[in-house]
Write an enzyme that holds these catalytic residues in place. Structure first.
Site, short mmCIF file in Angstrom:
data_model
loop_
_atom_site.label_atom_id
_atom_site.label_comp_id
_atom_site.label_asym_id
_atom_site.label_seq_id
_atom_site.Cartn_x
_atom_site.Cartn_y
_atom_site.Cartn_z
N ASP A 238 -7.22 79.35 -28.93
CA ASP A 238 -6.91 80.84 -28.93
C ASP A 238 -7.87 81.33 -27.60
O ASP A 238 -8.68 80.72 -27.03
CB ASP A 238 -7.62 81.04 -30.11
N ASP B 146 0.47 88.32 -32.69
CA ASP B 146 -0.34 88.34 -34.13
C ASP B 146 0.63 89.16 -35.01
O ASP B 146 0.30 89.12 -36.35
CB ASP B 146 -1.66 89.15 -33.94
C1 DGJ Z 1 -6.14 85.79 -33.12
C2 DGJ Z 1 -5.17 85.00 -33.11
O1 DGJ Z 1 -4.11 85.28 -32.69
C3 DGJ Z 1 -4.91 84.70 -34.58
O2 DGJ Z 1 -3.57 83.94 -35.18
C4 DGJ Z 1 -6.01 84.02 -35.37
O3 DGJ Z 1 -5.73 82.52 -34.82
C5 DGJ Z 1 -7.29 84.79 -34.94
N1 DGJ Z 1 -7.43 85.09 -33.52
C6 DGJ Z 1 -8.31 84.03 -35.41
O4 DGJ Z 1 -9.73 84.59 -34.94
#
Ligand code: DGJ
Length: 746
Positions: A471, A541
Site C-alpha cells: 500500500d 477503495d
Molecule cells: C488503503 C487501502 O486502499 C485499503 O484497502 C486498506 O489496505 C487501508 N489502506 C489500510 O490502511
C-alpha cells in the site's frame, strides 16, 4: 526484422503488418517525424511526407515542422520534448542526427520498469543518436516495434557529452506530431474512491494536459491517455493510446497550434523538475507506449491489455490463475486477535475462498491510523505468537496467507521516526504536512531503501506468506531531501520513485513465488510502472458495485481484468452507504481479480450459500474472467447512464461471460437487447444465466443460440409492468456462454 534504416534516404521505418512508424533526417540535420498509423508498404521512401511549410510572408519559422524530439529556441514555439540549461545558460538546442543502431529484441532501461521480450525475434529496436554540437548534449532515442502488438515503445536517454555540468529542465519520453487536430482527448480522471472516470473533450487551440505533482501517478489522473476521432466508438474508428511506464509525477499534454496540427508529449512532469548531469552522466527517461487502433477503442484496449498482461507484467504469477481472496480490512479494520483471524479464515474456507489476507494493523501498536508505520515488527498484543503461527494455522485450514505492508511511509508516532526523523521528507525549518497522520520516507536515500528491504525481508521470510498487498497512502509534500544539495532538489521526485522501484525490484526478486498486489489508497498508483512489479492492483477503495461500474469501465480502457482487484463487501457499503444485493456485488466484481472484503463470521446461512455459489461460478470461469479478451458493451458514461454491460471471452471464443447492470429500475421498462461481441458467428452457444432465479428474464435467455444471433440480435432484457417491481434498483445479470460441441454448426 520489423525495422529498417535506409542509409540512402536516412529514413527509419518500423512496421509489423498493422502499424508503421516513420521518421527521417531532415534537411537541417534534425530528426523529423513522418507518420504513425496503419501500416505502409516497406521498402519505399516516404520523404514526401515531410513537406516544408512555406515560410515567406509571415514570421513563421520552423513551427510547423514535425520533429521526433523537439527542442526550443530556434523557431519551434510549441511545447518541447527537451529543455536544458547548458553551462552557458542559453536555452537553445539543435539536435542533429549522428547515427543509428538497429537491434534484435529490446534492451531494458536502467533503474526503470519497461515492457520486455522473451525472445529477440519478438521485437526490433532502433536507437538514434542526436547531438547538440555547441553544448555536447546527446540524446539517444529508442524505438521498439513489437511483432505481435500495434505498439511502439519509446524512450530517451540524455547524456552530457561536454566538460561542464548541464541541467535538464524537461526530458519527455516521447513526442508525437500529428498532422491535424481533429481528435478528442480521452483521459482517466477522479479522486480517491472515484478513480479513472472517463472524460473526453475535443482538442482546442493551445495546450491541454493531465498530470501529477503528487509524487505518485495519482487518483486524479492516469498516465494513459487516448486521442480518438470524434466519431470513434468502441467498434469503429481510429484511436491512439499513450501510456507511460512510470509511477511518479507525469505529464501527458497536447498542444494544438494555429495551423491545427497537434503535438503530444508524454513523460516526467517538467514542473519542479531539474536534473543536473555532470560530464559523462546520463538521465534515463521512462518508457512511453504508443498504441494505434484502426477499429475503435475496443481494439485499442485489447492491444494494450495484451501487451501489459504479457510483456509488462512479469514473474511467476503473470499467467497463473489468481486466487479468490478474503481481505480482513472492511471486515475488522484494526480490531482483531489471532484467534479472530483464524476464525475468519475458517469461515472463508467454508465459502471456497483460497487466500486469507491480513490487512493493516498487525505491526507496532497500530490500533488506528495514527501510529507505527515504519515499525515492521509484529504487535504481540494482537498476535502473541507472531505472524508464523497465524499463517500456519490459516494454511492448515487449506488457505494461503497474505499480508499488508506500507513500506514507503512512516508515522511520526513510531520508533523509526524517533530514531531517524531525517529519513522523512521535509524542509528543515518548515513544518511537515501530515496526511492520514503519516509522513513519506525519503527513498532518494539508498540507506532508507536498504533498511526497508532488510526489515521487510525479515517479515516476509518469517512466515509462510504467499501474497503481499503493498500500500501507499499519501501524496508527497515538502518534497525535499536533506541528503541532496540545494541545486539538486529538483531531482527529488524522480529519485524517490527510483528508490521505490529499487525496493520493489529487490523484494519481488527475493520472493519470486509471492503474488504482489499494489495499492495506493485504492487506485492512486494504478499505472503501467506498478504493473511491471505487481501483476494486480487494488482498483479502488470504493467497493460499492454501482460506483465500481464506472471505475472498472474506465480502468479497462488501458488495463486488463487480470490487473484489477475487485471485491464484494458488506452493505450498507462503507464508502457510499448504498445497499445492493449480494448477487449484484459479485456480478460486478467477477470482472476482475475476485475476492471479498467483509467479516465472514457474520453472514447468514442464505448469504453463505450465495457466496459459495459465487466462488464456484468465479473459479469455474476465472480463466475467461481474468485472461479473456474484454469487450465494453454499454457505457455507464454515455446514453442515459443507467445501464452498463461488458463481457470477457476466451481467446478461442469458446467460452464467454457477460455482465449486464441496470442502476435504477423503471416501471414497465420495455424490451431491450444487448448485442455481444467477439463470438464465433458459425458456432452455437449455450447461454446460462447466473444466478439461477427462474424468472422470465432468465428463461428467455437460457437458450442455445448462434454466435451470429447473439452478436447481431443479442440477449433480451424485458420485463412487463407486473414483472418489473421484482427486479428493483441496482439489478445485475450474468450470462455464461459455452460452445455447444454437438450443436448444429459447432
Ligand atoms: C488503503 C487501502 O486502499 C485499503 O484497502 C486498506 O489496505 C487501508 N489502506 C489500510 O490502511
Amino acid at each position: 526484422m520489423h525495422a529498417a534504416w535506409d542509409a540512402s534516404t536516412n529514413e527509419m521505418h518500423l512496421h509489423n503488418g498493422r502499424i508503421s512508424y516513420l521518421a527521417r533526417v531532415l534537411e537541417d540535420g534534425s530528426f523529423g517525424h513522418l507518420y504513425f498509423g496503419p501500416t505502409l508498404r516497406p521498402g519505399v521512401s516516404y520523404a514526401h511526407l515531410s513537406r516544408r511549410p512555406f515560410l515567406g510572408f509571415s514570421n513563421r519559422l520552423g513551427d510547423s515542422v514535425a520533429r521526433e524530439y523537439p527542442t526550443g529556441g530556434s523557431g519551434d514555439f510549441r511545447v518541447p520534448a527537451l529543455a536544458i540549461e547548458p553551462a552557458d545558460g542559453s536555452p537553445v538546442l539543435h539536435l542533429a542526427y549522428r547515427g543509428n543502431r538497429v537491434l534484435a529484441g529490446k534492451p531494458g532501461l536502467r533503474g526503470l520498469p519497461t515492457t520486455y521480450v522473451e525472445e529477440d525475434g519478438e521485437a526490433t529496436t532502433v536507437e538514434v543518436l542526436l547531438v547538440d554540437e555547441p553544448s555536447s548534449v546527446e540524446v539517444r532515442l529508442s524505438y521498439t516495434v513489437f511483432e505481435a502488438y500495434p505498439v511502439i515503445a519509446r524512450s530517451a536517454v540524455i547524456r552530457n557529452g561536454g566538460s561542464a555540468p548541464v541541467r535538464v529542465r524537461c526530458a519527455m519520453s516521447a513526442a508525437l506530431d500529428l498532422p491535424d487536430a481533429a481528435w478528442d482527448l480521452v483521459t482517466l480522471d477522479g479522486t480517491w474512491s472515484r478513480e479513472r472516470h472517463v472524460a473526453s473533450r475535443s482538442l482546442a487551440p493551445g495546450r491541454q494536459s493531465v498530470g501529477s505533482l503528487r509524487g505518485a501517478s495519482s487518483h486524479e489522473h492516469n498516465p494513459f491517455v487516448v486521442l480518438k476521432r470524434p466519431a470513434t466508438t468502441e467498434e469503429h474508428g481510429e484511436a491512439y493510446g499513450f501510456g507511460l511506464v512510470y509511477s511518479g509525477n507525469f505529464r501527458a499534454e497536447v498542444e494544438v497550434d494555429p495551423f491545427a496540427t497537434a503535438r503530444l508529449r508524454i513523460g516526467i512532469e517538467p514542473d519542479g523538475f531539474a536534473w543536473t548531469l555532470a560530464p559523462g552522466e546520463e538521465l534515463v527517461t521512462p518508457e512511453a507506449i504508443l498504441v494505434y487502433a484502426a477499429e475503435g477503442l475496443g481494439e485499442l484496449s485489447d492491444s494494450t491489455h495484451r501487451l501489459f498482461r504479457r510483456r509488462l507484467t512479469r514473474g511467476r504469477w503473470r499467467d497463473r490463475a489468481r486466487p479468490v481472496l478474503l481481505n480482513s480490512w472492511e471486515g475488522v479494520y484494526f480490531d482483531f486477535t489471532d484467534d479472530a483471524l483464524v476464525e475468519m479464515a475458517a469461515a472463508s474456507r467454508d465459502l471456497g475462498v483460497e487466500l486469507f489476507v491480513l490487512d493493516d494493523g498487525w505491526f507496532g501498536e497500530r490500533d488506528d491510523d495514527t501510529s507505527s508505520l515504519g515499525d515492521w515488527v509484529v504487535d504481540r498484543r494482537k498476535l502473541p505468537g507472531g505472524l508464523a503461527p497465524v499463517a500456519r494455522r490459516v494454511r492448515e485450514l487449506g488457505l494461503d496467507f497474505g499480508l499488508w505492508i506500507e513500506p514507503e511511509m512512516v508515522s511520526p508516532r513510531s520508533r523509526l521516526f524517533a530514531e531517524h526523523p531525517e529519513w522523512a521528507l521535509g524542509v528543515p525549518g518548515r513544518p511537515r504536512t501530515e496526511s492520514r497522520h503519516q509522513l513519506v520516507l525519503d527513498l532518494a536515500r539508498p540507506e532508507v531503501v536498504d533498511h526497508l528491504f532488510g526489515m521487510l525481508h525479515e517479515v516476509l521470510a518469517s512466515a509462510p506468506i504467499s501474497y503481499v498487498k503493498w500500500d501507499m497512502n499519501r501524496s508527497l509534500t515538502e518534497p525535499f531531501s536533506a541528503s541532496l544539495p540545494p541545486d539538486r532538489q529538483g531531482e527529488l521526485f524522480h529519485r524517490h520513485i527510483l528508490g521505490a522501484y529499487d525496493l520493489w525490484r529487490r523484494l519481488t526478486d527475493a520472493f519470486p513465488d509471492v503474488l504482489f498486489e499494489s495499492c495506493a489508497s485504492g487506485g492512486g498508483r494504478f499505472d503501467p510502472g506498478m504493473l511491471a512489479f505487481a501483476p494486480q492492483t487494488w482498483t479502488s477503495d470504493n467497493t460499492d458495485a454501482i460506483e465500481r461500474l464506472a471505475i472498472q469501465w474506465g480502468t479497462s480502457l488501458a488495463y486488463p481484468p487480470s490487473s484489477m482487484g475487485a471485491h464484494v463487501s458488506a452493505v450498507p457499503n462503507h464508502q457510499v452507504g448504498r445497499i445492493t444485493s449480494l448477487a449484484t456485488r459479485a456480478a460486478v466484481a467477477f470482472f476482475g481479480v475476485f475476492g471479498y472484503e467483509l467479516d465472514p463470521r457474520h453472514l447468514t446461512e442464505v448469504e453463505r450459500a450465495a457466496i459459495r455459489d459465487q466462488v464456484a461460478f468465479y473459479t469455474a470461469h476465472r480463466e475467461v474472467l481474468q485472461y479473456g479478451r474484454f469487450h465494453r458493451l454499454r457505457s455507464p458514461f454515455e446514453g442515459d447512464r443507467n445501464t452498463a454491460a461488458w463481457m470477457s471471452i476466451a481467446e478461442d471464443a469458446r467460452r464467454a461471460v457477460v455482465g449486464w447492470y441496470r442502476i435504477l429500475n423503471r416501471a414497465d421498462p420495455g424490451p431491450e437487447r444487448l448485442r455481444l461481441r467477439g463470438l464465433d458467428p458459425a458456432r452455437r452457444y449455450r447461454v446460462t444465466p447466473w444466478p439461477a432465479i427462474g424468472d422470465r428474464l432468465e428463461l428467455v435467455n437460457a437458450l442455445v443460440r448462434g454466435g451470429d444471433d447473439l452478436m447481431h440480435v443479442g440477449l433480451f432484457f424485458e420485463a412487463d409492468r407486473h414483472e418489473a417491481p421484482a427486479l428493483g434498483d441496482f439489478h445485475a445479470r450474468v450470462f455464461a456462454l459455452d460452445v455447444e460441441e454437438d450443436g448444429p454448426g459447432a
